[in-house]
Design an enzyme around this catalytic site. Sequence first.
Site, PDB file in Angstrom:
ATOM      1  N   ASP A 127       0.713  -1.242  -0.072  1.00 28.55           N
ATOM      2  CA  ASP A 127      -0.046   0.027  -0.098  1.00 28.55           C
ATOM      3  C   ASP A 127       0.790   1.523  -0.123  1.00 28.55           C
ATOM      4  O   ASP A 127       1.932   1.399  -0.653  1.00 28.55           O
ATOM      5  CB  ASP A 127      -1.108  -0.016   1.320  1.00 28.55           C
ATOM      6  CG  ASP A 127      -1.963   1.022   1.402  1.00 28.55           C
ATOM      7  OD1 ASP A 127      -3.087   0.790   0.671  1.00 28.55           O
ATOM      8  OD2 ASP A 127      -1.819   2.011   1.614  1.00 28.55           O
ATOM      9  N   ASP A 254      -7.088  -8.522  -4.359  1.00 29.97           N
ATOM     10  CA  ASP A 254      -6.704  -7.019  -3.922  1.00 29.97           C
ATOM     11  C   ASP A 254      -7.299  -6.334  -5.230  1.00 29.97           C
ATOM     12  O   ASP A 254      -6.718  -6.010  -6.066  1.00 29.97           O
ATOM     13  CB  ASP A 254      -5.376  -6.774  -3.807  1.00 29.97           C
ATOM     14  CG  ASP A 254      -5.436  -5.245  -3.117  1.00 29.97           C
ATOM     15  OD1 ASP A 254      -6.541  -4.604  -3.047  1.00 29.97           O
ATOM     16  OD2 ASP A 254      -4.339  -4.574  -3.028  1.00 29.97           O
ATOM     17  N   HIS A 284      -6.336  -7.167   0.603  1.00 29.19           N
ATOM     18  CA  HIS A 284      -5.240  -6.143   0.469  1.00 29.19           C
ATOM     19  C   HIS A 284      -4.310  -6.090   1.412  1.00 29.19           C
ATOM     20  O   HIS A 284      -3.066  -5.873   1.207  1.00 29.19           O
ATOM     21  CB  HIS A 284      -6.159  -4.689   0.414  1.00 29.19           C
ATOM     22  CG  HIS A 284      -5.229  -3.419   0.365  1.00 29.19           C
ATOM     23  ND1 HIS A 284      -4.728  -3.490  -0.639  1.00 29.19           N
ATOM     24  CD2 HIS A 284      -5.082  -2.561   1.153  1.00 29.19           C
ATOM     25  CE1 HIS A 284      -4.067  -2.051  -0.677  1.00 29.19           C
ATOM     26  NE2 HIS A 284      -4.209  -1.589   0.592  1.00 29.19           N
TER      27      HIS A 284
END
Length: 304
Positions: A127, A254, A284
């Site tokens: 991320d 994801d 995710h």
Amino acid sequence: MGFVRLLRTPDDRFTDLPDFPFEPKYVELDDPHGGVIRVGYVEAGPADGRPVLLLHGEPSWSFLYRKMLPVLATAGLRAIAPDLVGFGRSDKPGDQVDHTYARHVEWMRGFAFDALDLRDVTLVGQDWGGLIGLRLVAENPSRFSRVVAANTGLPTGDIDMPAVWHSFREAVEKAQVLDVARFVQSGCRSTLTEPERAAYDAPFPNEMYKAGPRAMPSLVPYRPDDPASEANRAAWKTLTELDIPFLVAFSDGDPITGGMAPILQRSMRGAQGVEHPVLGGAGHFLQEDAGAELAEHVVRFIRG
């Protein structure tokens, strides 16, 4: 011009964290805009082990790496998981305008290189940990020996973000109360326990502390003229030409970053001829859903 408000989460918010016995450590950084900012981190493994820099994303903190730290440490690696400024045990600039992409890159650069003087680093970025970490690699390549990109990317705004990401950004912008644990849970396939949810909420006693998580979605360069787009384009160009071994370790579930996996595998010179794993049944936040498995892939990659 220092910070108008710099908040520090009280220590008692971090008692009884499940499966997170790591002693908190701190470094102090001189912020180029004035003032001193404290960055919290944890580490596991031998102090002279090869360093693995584990960077988390939005809206989590180093607690996300609790399943990976012991695996890396057992392999003789020095696993280091800092909290981004505004998250975890790190200081929290209380105004959203204090958070920019460039400043987050600079804070983590100062942490890794000025404070800890890390070399021969393996980056693991997921991320925002990748959005920041890949910039660090591109701008300080001599410090890194390997890169692991896990459910992340390096957006320039030249290609639109997926619809699900725009929905997330709008949800964060409009939320009167930002439910951090709920956002983390929504990115997991596994179900978080109540103590785990409490641990994700721990850094944020009330809404005043959440400027970081509130700011981050809008800092992603999703338009070509974004303030960070030019720096990210330059980083892409550098990264694609570097010979640093590059592992793409994405989950199979994801919707936010999934489309980036083939692009990274194709574009990065260091990714050629590498066997890139896909972690099944993970969302995710693959560190939650498949943390030990991801850590084992990192160990094999470093040993390889």
